[in-house]
Design a protein around this motif. Structure first.
Motif, PDB file in Angstrom:
ATOM      1  N   GLY A 173       2.374  -1.350  -7.357  1.00  0.00           N
ATOM      2  CA  GLY A 173       2.909  -2.196  -6.299  1.00  0.00           C
ATOM      3  C   GLY A 173       1.852  -3.125  -5.735  1.00  0.00           C
ATOM      4  N   LEU A 174       0.653  -2.593  -5.488  1.00  0.00           N
ATOM      5  CA  LEU A 174      -0.445  -3.436  -5.005  1.00  0.00           C
ATOM      6  C   LEU A 174      -0.860  -4.465  -6.051  1.00  0.00           C
ATOM      7  CD1 LEU A 174      -2.687  -0.815  -3.172  1.00  0.00           C
ATOM      8  CD2 LEU A 174      -1.557  -2.792  -2.132  1.00  0.00           C
ATOM      9  N   TYR A 175      -0.852  -4.060  -7.323  1.00  0.00           N
ATOM     10  CA  TYR A 175      -1.234  -4.982  -8.402  1.00  0.00           C
ATOM     11  C   TYR A 175      -0.271  -6.164  -8.467  1.00  0.00           C
ATOM     12  CZ  TYR A 175      -1.932  -6.701 -13.157  1.00  0.00           C
ATOM     13  OH  TYR A 175      -2.138  -7.493 -14.246  1.00  0.00           O
ATOM     14  N   ARG A 176       1.022  -5.878  -8.381  1.00  0.00           N
ATOM     15  CA  ARG A 176       2.008  -6.962  -8.415  1.00  0.00           C
ATOM     16  C   ARG A 176       1.923  -7.830  -7.164  1.00  0.00           C
ATOM     17  NH1 ARG A 176       7.458  -3.887 -10.688  1.00  0.00           N
ATOM     18  NH2 ARG A 176       6.617  -3.344 -12.749  1.00  0.00           N
ATOM     19  N   THR A 177       1.586  -7.212  -6.031  1.00  0.00           N
ATOM     20  CA  THR A 177       1.434  -7.989  -4.798  1.00  0.00           C
ATOM     21  C   THR A 177       0.268  -8.958  -4.917  1.00  0.00           C
ATOM     22  OG1 THR A 177       2.368  -6.206  -3.449  1.00  0.00           O
ATOM     23  CG2 THR A 177       0.985  -7.831  -2.331  1.00  0.00           C
ATOM     24  N   VAL A 178      -0.851  -8.483  -5.475  1.00  0.00           N
ATOM     25  CA  VAL A 178      -2.015  -9.359  -5.657  1.00  0.00           C
ATOM     26  C   VAL A 178      -1.677 -10.507  -6.603  1.00  0.00           C
ATOM     27  CG1 VAL A 178      -4.353  -9.463  -6.578  1.00  0.00           C
ATOM     28  CG2 VAL A 178      -3.684  -7.563  -5.117  1.00  0.00           C
ATOM     29  N   LYS A 179      -0.953 -10.212  -7.679  1.00  0.00           N
ATOM     30  CA  LYS A 179      -0.542 -11.263  -8.615  1.00  0.00           C
ATOM     31  C   LYS A 179       0.368 -12.280  -7.931  1.00  0.00           C
ATOM     32  CE  LYS A 179       0.644 -10.642 -12.787  1.00  0.00           C
ATOM     33  NZ  LYS A 179       1.361 -10.220 -14.018  1.00  0.00           N
ATOM     34  N   ASP A 187       4.098 -21.141  -0.301  1.00  0.00           N
ATOM     35  CA  ASP A 187       5.237 -20.719   0.510  1.00  0.00           C
ATOM     36  C   ASP A 187       4.847 -19.695   1.567  1.00  0.00           C
ATOM     37  OD1 ASP A 187       7.202 -22.284  -0.831  1.00  0.00           O
ATOM     38  OD2 ASP A 187       7.118 -20.889  -2.507  1.00  0.00           O
ATOM     39  N   LEU A 188       3.783 -18.935   1.322  1.00  0.00           N
ATOM     40  CA  LEU A 188       3.351 -17.922   2.282  1.00  0.00           C
ATOM     41  C   LEU A 188       2.445 -18.551   3.343  1.00  0.00           C
ATOM     42  CD1 LEU A 188       2.546 -14.974  -0.156  1.00  0.00           C
ATOM     43  CD2 LEU A 188       4.570 -15.248   1.266  1.00  0.00           C
ATOM     44  N   VAL A 189       2.542 -18.045   4.551  1.00  0.00           N
ATOM     45  CA  VAL A 189       1.719 -18.523   5.667  1.00  0.00           C
ATOM     46  C   VAL A 189       0.488 -17.635   5.753  1.00  0.00           C
ATOM     47  CG1 VAL A 189       1.641 -19.013   8.136  1.00  0.00           C
ATOM     48  CG2 VAL A 189       3.789 -19.302   6.872  1.00  0.00           C
ATOM     49  N   TRP A 190      -0.685 -18.225   5.499  1.00  0.00           N
ATOM     50  CA  TRP A 190      -1.915 -17.437   5.447  1.00  0.00           C
ATOM     51  C   TRP A 190      -2.706 -17.466   6.754  1.00  0.00           C
ATOM     52  CZ3 TRP A 190      -2.272 -14.311   1.485  1.00  0.00           C
ATOM     53  CH2 TRP A 190      -1.620 -14.633   0.293  1.00  0.00           C
ATOM     54  N   GLN A 191      -2.591 -18.504   7.524  1.00  0.00           N
ATOM     55  CA  GLN A 191      -3.398 -18.630   8.739  1.00  0.00           C
ATOM     56  C   GLN A 191      -2.780 -17.823   9.869  1.00  0.00           C
ATOM     57  OE1 GLN A 191      -6.263 -20.103   8.379  1.00  0.00           O
ATOM     58  NE2 GLN A 191      -5.765 -20.773   6.302  1.00  0.00           N
ATOM     59  N   THR A 192      -2.809 -16.509   9.719  1.00  0.00           N
ATOM     60  CA  THR A 192      -2.249 -15.610  10.728  1.00  0.00           C
ATOM     61  C   THR A 192      -3.282 -14.549  11.085  1.00  0.00           C
ATOM     62  OG1 THR A 192      -1.265 -14.226   8.990  1.00  0.00           O
ATOM     63  CG2 THR A 192       0.122 -15.959   9.914  1.00  0.00           C
ATOM     64  N   SER A 193      -2.933 -13.673  12.002  1.00  0.00           N
ATOM     65  CA  SER A 193      -3.836 -12.599  12.408  1.00  0.00           C
ATOM     66  C   SER A 193      -3.958 -11.547  11.306  1.00  0.00           C
ATOM     67  CB  SER A 193      -3.322 -11.943  13.696  1.00  0.00           C
ATOM     68  OG  SER A 193      -2.062 -11.328  13.462  1.00  0.00           O
ATOM     69  N   CYS A 198      -1.822  -7.752   7.198  1.00  0.00           N
ATOM     70  CA  CYS A 198      -1.640  -6.365   6.719  1.00  0.00           C
ATOM     71  C   CYS A 198      -0.156  -6.034   6.580  1.00  0.00           C
ATOM     72  CB  CYS A 198      -2.326  -5.395   7.672  1.00  0.00           C
ATOM     73  SG  CYS A 198      -4.134  -5.485   7.658  1.00  0.00           S
ATOM     74  N   LYS A 199       0.652  -6.511   7.517  1.00  0.00           N
ATOM     75  CA  LYS A 199       2.091  -6.262   7.408  1.00  0.00           C
ATOM     76  C   LYS A 199       2.681  -6.965   6.194  1.00  0.00           C
ATOM     77  CE  LYS A 199       3.345  -7.511  11.581  1.00  0.00           C
ATOM     78  NZ  LYS A 199       4.241  -7.758  12.745  1.00  0.00           N
ATOM     79  N   MET A 200       2.221  -8.189   5.906  1.00  0.00           N
ATOM     80  CA  MET A 200       2.722  -8.901   4.741  1.00  0.00           C
ATOM     81  C   MET A 200       2.350  -8.177   3.457  1.00  0.00           C
ATOM     82  SD  MET A 200       2.255 -12.924   3.724  1.00  0.00           S
ATOM     83  CE  MET A 200       0.455 -12.811   3.634  1.00  0.00           C
ATOM     84  N   VAL A 201       1.120  -7.670   3.370  1.00  0.00           N
ATOM     85  CA  VAL A 201       0.702  -6.903   2.186  1.00  0.00           C
ATOM     86  C   VAL A 201       1.511  -5.622   2.067  1.00  0.00           C
ATOM     87  CG1 VAL A 201      -1.214  -5.660   1.120  1.00  0.00           C
ATOM     88  CG2 VAL A 201      -1.618  -7.883   2.189  1.00  0.00           C
ATOM     89  N   SER A 204       5.198  -6.471   1.085  1.00  0.00           N
ATOM     90  CA  SER A 204       5.256  -6.947  -0.293  1.00  0.00           C
ATOM     91  C   SER A 204       5.044  -5.797  -1.273  1.00  0.00           C
ATOM     92  CB  SER A 204       4.206  -8.035  -0.529  1.00  0.00           C
ATOM     93  OG  SER A 204       4.419  -9.139   0.322  1.00  0.00           O
ATOM     94  N   THR A 205       4.098  -4.916  -0.961  1.00  0.00           N
ATOM     95  CA  THR A 205       3.875  -3.749  -1.814  1.00  0.00           C
ATOM     96  C   THR A 205       5.090  -2.834  -1.814  1.00  0.00           C
ATOM     97  OG1 THR A 205       1.507  -3.854  -1.299  1.00  0.00           O
ATOM     98  CG2 THR A 205       2.339  -1.802  -2.261  1.00  0.00           C
ATOM     99  N   LEU A 206       5.712  -2.682  -0.659  1.00  0.00           N
ATOM    100  CA  LEU A 206       6.910  -1.854  -0.562  1.00  0.00           C
ATOM    101  C   LEU A 206       8.037  -2.429  -1.423  1.00  0.00           C
ATOM    102  CD1 LEU A 206       7.423   0.733   1.122  1.00  0.00           C
ATOM    103  CD2 LEU A 206       8.651  -0.701   2.745  1.00  0.00           C
ATOM    104  N   PHE A 207       8.204  -3.751  -1.380  1.00  0.00           N
ATOM    105  CA  PHE A 207       9.227  -4.390  -2.212  1.00  0.00           C
ATOM    106  C   PHE A 207       8.965  -4.148  -3.693  1.00  0.00           C
ATOM    107  CE2 PHE A 207       9.759  -7.778   1.308  1.00  0.00           C
ATOM    108  CZ  PHE A 207      10.556  -6.902   2.021  1.00  0.00           C
TER     109      PHE A 207
END
Length: 267
Positions: A173-179, A187-193, A198-201, A204-207
């Motif tokens: 799950g983490l491997y696919r998230t990193v890919k 499309d993803l918003v990176w300039q966040t806290s 951590c919640k996005m990771v 995404s890993t859960l999905f």
């Protein structure tokens, strides 16, 4: 690298049509040439189509004359229409998988009802996997508690296999998230806290762990009208059903994209 750098039909699969690949390479080279000259060519905007029953439809790269003739229910089975096959050159449409699918373009007819089907199927799949993991965890706990009383190779093997399975699921799950993060076209918003990151990771890993299909997780991207090449239509039917159409070169390409980083054997 050329194909991965362009937001074309999909981000997760390779175009199988060599003619399309050649066209993509020419487009990429032309874009790079324009960039070197100090400007970037923006693809032509979408088109609008007026119809007395539908009103205004926004579309691109799709035979718009087919839209008023589409059925939201299968003409014979009366089941909900979630996808169909069409030929842009002849205007033929079929709601059953044709014999030679590679000669037909594939499209999904997305409505509120069809999205409920996809979302509900994803929830049911997650519930079944969670219940399976819970049962296996309870059995592993029982085996682990019984090991000091009577050491058994089968019990030890089952406990080891269960924890290895959980570790493998999380790792993949983490491997696919990193890919997915590396292939993100913006499309993803990176300039966040850090907490939001951590919640996005985590989500995404859960999905990926529970294999939620991209047709559910990537719906904001699929529904967006800013698409350089992918056929799409957004419209409202004569019965006031709001829907949109997303198209692919063929059904195989759509199936590969829905693998979310996995592998699929194509015929």
């Amino acid at each position: 690298e050329v194909l991965a750098s362009l937001p074309l039909f999909t981000r997760n699969c390779l175009l199988g049509d060599m003619t399309a690949v050649a066209h993509v390479c020419r487009l990429f080279c032309q874009t790079k040439k324009n960039e070197s000259q100090g400007f970037i060519v923006d693809p032509p905007e979408w088109h609008e189509f007026g119809h007395p029953d539908m009103g205004v439809a926004i579309y691109r790269n799709f035979p718009i004359d087919l839209v008023p003739t589409l059925e939201f229910k299968h003409p014979e089975k009366k089941s909900l229409t979630k996808d169909f096959w069409y030929k842009a050159s002849t205007g033929d449409v079929t709601y059953d998988a044709p014999v030679d699918v590679h000669e037909w373009c594939y499209a999904r007819l997305i409505t509120k009802s069809s999205y409920y089907h996809d979302l509900g199927a994803a929830f049911c799949g997650v519930a079944l996997k969670v219940s399976s993991l819970a049962s296996q965890f309870n059995l592993a706990g029982v085996c682990l508690l019984e090991i000091p009383k009577a050491a058994n190779t089968v019990r030890l093997s089952y406990v080891a296999l269960f924890f290895f399975k959980v570790f493998a699921m999380i790792w993949f799950g983490l491997y696919r998230t990193v890919k997915m993060f590396r292939a993100d076209p913006g499309d993803l918003v990176w300039q966040t806290s850090k907490w939001d990151y951590c919640k996005m990771v985590f989500y995404s890993t859960l999905f990926n762990v529970f294999e939620i299909p991209p047709v559910v997780t990537d719906i904001p991207v699929m529904a967006h009208v800013k698409k350089p090449v992918q056929p799409f239509v957004t419209f409202r039917s004569s019965t006031c059903i709001r829907a949109w159409i997303a198209g692919w070169l063929n059904q195989s390409q759509h199936e590969v994209e829905q693998q979310s980083g996995g592998n699929l054997m194509l015929s």
